[in-house]
Design a protein around this motif. Structure first.
Motif, PDB file in Angstrom:
ATOM      1  N   ARG A 149     -16.943  -0.382   2.964  1.00  0.00           N
ATOM      2  CA  ARG A 149     -15.310  -0.540   3.362  1.00  0.00           C
ATOM      3  C   ARG A 149     -14.702   0.767   2.596  1.00  0.00           C
ATOM      4  O   ARG A 149     -15.028   1.012   1.417  1.00  0.00           O
ATOM      5  CB  ARG A 149     -14.839  -1.845   2.462  1.00  0.00           C
ATOM      6  N   GLY A 150     -13.812   1.027   3.226  1.00  0.00           N
ATOM      7  CA  GLY A 150     -12.878   2.241   2.817  1.00  0.00           C
ATOM      8  C   GLY A 150     -11.738   1.823   1.640  1.00  0.00           C
ATOM      9  O   GLY A 150     -11.686   0.214   1.331  1.00  0.00           O
ATOM     10  N   LEU A 151     -11.137   2.554   0.955  1.00  0.00           N
ATOM     11  CA  LEU A 151      -9.964   2.138  -0.083  1.00  0.00           C
ATOM     12  C   LEU A 151      -9.078   1.304   0.563  1.00  0.00           C
ATOM     13  O   LEU A 151      -8.457   0.314  -0.049  1.00  0.00           O
ATOM     14  CB  LEU A 151      -9.390   3.553  -0.842  1.00  0.00           C
ATOM     15  N   PHE A 152      -8.486   1.489   1.909  1.00  0.00           N
ATOM     16  CA  PHE A 152      -7.531   0.839   2.304  1.00  0.00           C
ATOM     17  C   PHE A 152      -8.101  -0.715   2.792  1.00  0.00           C
ATOM     18  O   PHE A 152      -7.211  -1.724   2.209  1.00  0.00           O
ATOM     19  CB  PHE A 152      -7.254   1.477   3.772  1.00  0.00           C
ATOM     20  N   ASP A 153      -9.269  -0.711   3.119  1.00  0.00           N
ATOM     21  CA  ASP A 153      -9.777  -2.149   3.356  1.00  0.00           C
ATOM     22  C   ASP A 153      -9.904  -2.934   2.178  1.00  0.00           C
ATOM     23  O   ASP A 153      -9.439  -4.186   2.152  1.00  0.00           O
ATOM     24  CB  ASP A 153     -11.319  -2.032   3.865  1.00  0.00           C
ATOM     25  N   VAL A 154     -10.449  -2.131   0.945  1.00  0.00           N
ATOM     26  CA  VAL A 154     -10.351  -3.006  -0.216  1.00  0.00           C
ATOM     27  C   VAL A 154      -9.251  -3.572  -0.847  1.00  0.00           C
ATOM     28  O   VAL A 154      -9.141  -4.653  -1.368  1.00  0.00           O
ATOM     29  CB  VAL A 154     -11.061  -2.213  -1.315  1.00  0.00           C
ATOM     30  N   PHE A 155      -8.112  -2.757  -0.927  1.00  0.00           N
ATOM     31  CA  PHE A 155      -6.985  -3.222  -1.536  1.00  0.00           C
ATOM     32  C   PHE A 155      -6.179  -3.767  -0.654  1.00  0.00           C
ATOM     33  O   PHE A 155      -5.330  -4.829  -0.890  1.00  0.00           O
ATOM     34  CB  PHE A 155      -6.422  -1.817  -2.412  1.00  0.00           C
ATOM     35  N   VAL A 156      -5.727  -2.967   0.527  1.00  0.00           N
ATOM     36  CA  VAL A 156      -4.493  -3.816   1.313  1.00  0.00           C
ATOM     37  C   VAL A 156      -4.930  -5.045   2.185  1.00  0.00           C
ATOM     38  O   VAL A 156      -4.492  -5.972   2.205  1.00  0.00           O
ATOM     39  CB  VAL A 156      -3.924  -2.553   2.277  1.00  0.00           C
ATOM     40  N   VAL A 157      -6.432  -4.630   2.878  1.00  0.00           N
ATOM     41  CA  VAL A 157      -6.824  -5.900   3.734  1.00  0.00           C
ATOM     42  C   VAL A 157      -7.064  -7.215   3.094  1.00  0.00           C
ATOM     43  O   VAL A 157      -6.729  -8.065   3.373  1.00  0.00           O
ATOM     44  CB  VAL A 157      -8.124  -5.386   4.724  1.00  0.00           C
ATOM     45  N   ASP A 158      -7.704  -6.913   1.941  1.00  0.00           N
ATOM     46  CA  ASP A 158      -8.085  -8.120   1.060  1.00  0.00           C
ATOM     47  C   ASP A 158      -6.727  -8.742   0.622  1.00  0.00           C
ATOM     48  O   ASP A 158      -6.620 -10.034   0.521  1.00  0.00           O
ATOM     49  CB  ASP A 158      -8.835  -7.535  -0.191  1.00  0.00           C
ATOM     50  N   VAL A 159      -5.608  -8.118   0.346  1.00  0.00           N
ATOM     51  CA  VAL A 159      -4.502  -8.742  -0.180  1.00  0.00           C
ATOM     52  C   VAL A 159      -3.998  -9.400   1.135  1.00  0.00           C
ATOM     53  O   VAL A 159      -3.184 -10.394   0.971  1.00  0.00           O
ATOM     54  CB  VAL A 159      -3.418  -7.496  -0.621  1.00  0.00           C
ATOM     55  N   LEU A 160      -4.090  -8.659   2.143  1.00  0.00           N
ATOM     56  CA  LEU A 160      -3.373  -9.310   3.519  1.00  0.00           C
ATOM     57  C   LEU A 160      -3.899 -10.663   3.794  1.00  0.00           C
ATOM     58  O   LEU A 160      -3.618 -11.716   3.961  1.00  0.00           O
ATOM     59  CB  LEU A 160      -3.463  -8.416   4.638  1.00  0.00           C
ATOM     60  N   ALA A 162      -5.789 -12.633   1.714  1.00  0.00           N
ATOM     61  CA  ALA A 162      -5.305 -13.638   0.664  1.00  0.00           C
ATOM     62  C   ALA A 162      -3.796 -14.194   1.113  1.00  0.00           C
ATOM     63  O   ALA A 162      -3.757 -15.382   0.985  1.00  0.00           O
ATOM     64  CB  ALA A 162      -5.580 -13.192  -0.620  1.00  0.00           C
ATOM     65  N   ALA A 163      -2.988 -13.393   1.403  1.00  0.00           N
ATOM     66  CA  ALA A 163      -1.611 -13.929   1.966  1.00  0.00           C
ATOM     67  C   ALA A 163      -1.659 -14.662   3.127  1.00  0.00           C
ATOM     68  O   ALA A 163      -1.088 -15.979   3.204  1.00  0.00           O
ATOM     69  CB  ALA A 163      -0.760 -12.594   1.997  1.00  0.00           C
ATOM     70  N   GLN A 164      -2.565 -14.180   4.132  1.00  0.00           N
ATOM     71  CA  GLN A 164      -2.765 -15.105   5.487  1.00  0.00           C
ATOM     72  C   GLN A 164      -3.418 -16.428   4.976  1.00  0.00           C
ATOM     73  O   GLN A 164      -2.970 -17.561   5.591  1.00  0.00           O
ATOM     74  CB  GLN A 164      -3.554 -14.309   6.536  1.00  0.00           C
ATOM     75  N   GLN A 165      -4.479 -16.600   4.278  1.00  0.00           N
ATOM     76  CA  GLN A 165      -4.900 -17.836   3.911  1.00  0.00           C
ATOM     77  C   GLN A 165      -4.014 -18.784   3.137  1.00  0.00           C
ATOM     78  O   GLN A 165      -4.155 -19.859   3.326  1.00  0.00           O
ATOM     79  CB  GLN A 165      -6.273 -17.400   2.892  1.00  0.00           C
ATOM     80  N   GLY A 166      -3.144 -18.003   2.418  1.00  0.00           N
ATOM     81  CA  GLY A 166      -2.241 -19.063   1.388  1.00  0.00           C
ATOM     82  C   GLY A 166      -1.230 -19.459   2.490  1.00  0.00           C
ATOM     83  O   GLY A 166      -0.752 -20.765   2.372  1.00  0.00           O
ATOM     84  N   ALA A 167      -0.844 -18.859   3.555  1.00  0.00           N
ATOM     85  CA  ALA A 167       0.304 -19.214   4.440  1.00  0.00           C
ATOM     86  C   ALA A 167      -0.327 -20.297   5.280  1.00  0.00           C
ATOM     87  O   ALA A 167       0.242 -21.150   5.532  1.00  0.00           O
ATOM     88  CB  ALA A 167       0.601 -18.060   5.462  1.00  0.00           C
ATOM     89  N   ARG A 168      -1.677 -20.195   5.647  1.00  0.00           N
ATOM     90  CA  ARG A 168      -2.476 -21.228   6.475  1.00  0.00           C
ATOM     91  C   ARG A 168      -2.384 -22.443   5.703  1.00  0.00           C
ATOM     92  O   ARG A 168      -2.441 -23.532   6.148  1.00  0.00           O
ATOM     93  CB  ARG A 168      -3.773 -20.790   6.924  1.00  0.00           C
ATOM     94  N   ALA A 169      -2.971 -22.319   4.297  1.00  0.00           N
ATOM     95  CA  ALA A 169      -2.942 -23.393   3.517  1.00  0.00           C
ATOM     96  C   ALA A 169      -1.745 -24.164   3.317  1.00  0.00           C
ATOM     97  O   ALA A 169      -1.596 -25.304   3.359  1.00  0.00           O
ATOM     98  CB  ALA A 169      -3.333 -23.063   2.001  1.00  0.00           C
ATOM     99  N   MET A 170      -0.538 -23.586   3.230  1.00  0.00           N
ATOM    100  CA  MET A 170       0.957 -24.099   3.213  1.00  0.00           C
ATOM    101  C   MET A 170       1.052 -24.653   4.574  1.00  0.00           C
ATOM    102  O   MET A 170       1.824 -25.702   4.524  1.00  0.00           O
ATOM    103  CB  MET A 170       1.815 -22.899   2.747  1.00  0.00           C
TER     104      MET A 170
END
Length: 184
Positions: A149-160, A162-170
């Motif tokens: 995985r590239g740097l973009f994947d590691v930092f940005v995609v993982d954060v996105l 996590a945010a999507q999982q949080g939104a689905r949980a809410m």
């Protein structure tokens, strides 16, 4: 009994705070078992560290045989720390990671690793420090090569993600709350 690989004279044991090192009474060379370089010259005085991180580079096969006695006798390898004719040569055993230093090389090695530009031993040998190298870019490039995985994947995609999982949980929690309120 262990003998100096250079002189073939039996070593004398010299007690240090956390180690007992082998010293040749004839040439004053020293053989360090794994870990003993750290206790005598600090973390940067351990040949295995220098070899592993690239500060020591292989030059040739050594004429010496490893005196450790913990494995069958094998030839050592010569690694250099520093550059040019003033490089410090370490006779290193790749099997046990023990190493042999000629008289004065241990102190010179520790001084160079501390950052001193030039070191002169009591015997008059002079050693020059290698040029300072910024290893950060090299470490980043290596991490990128090793990762699929590239740097973009590691930092940005993982954060996105996590945010999507949080939104689905809410959303799921809100849906359950509504069902309870409607009695379903």
């Amino acid at each position: 009994m262990r003998a100096c690989p250079k002189c073939q004279v039996p070593f004398q044991a010299m007690r240090r705070t956390f180690a007992e090192i082998d010293v040749c009474p004839q040439c004053a060379g020293v053989f360090f078992d794994p870990g003993e370089g750290v206790s005598t010259h600090g973390a940067d005085g351990e040949a295995a560290f220098l070899v592993r991180d690239g500060r020591a580079r292989i030059v040739r096969n050594s004429p010496y045989t490893c005196p450790a006695g913990t494995h069958e006798p094998i030839g050592m390898q010569v690694y250099a720390v520093g550059f040019g004719e003033s490089a410090i040569e370490i006779d290193y055993c790749p099997r046990c990671t023990g190493f042999f230093l000629d008289c004065g090389e241990g102190a010179a090695l520790a001084a160079l690793e501390r950052g001193d530009d030039t070191v002169e031993t009591s015997s008059g040998a002079r050693f020059s420090a290698p040029p300072k190298v910024d290893r950060q870019a090299e470490a980043i490039a290596q991490a990128q090569r090793e990762s699929s995985r590239g740097l973009f994947d590691v930092f940005v995609v993982d954060v996105l993600e996590a945010a999507q999982q949080g939104a689905r949980a809410m959303e799921e929690a809100e849906r359950r709350r509504r069902w309870r309120r409607w009695g379903l």
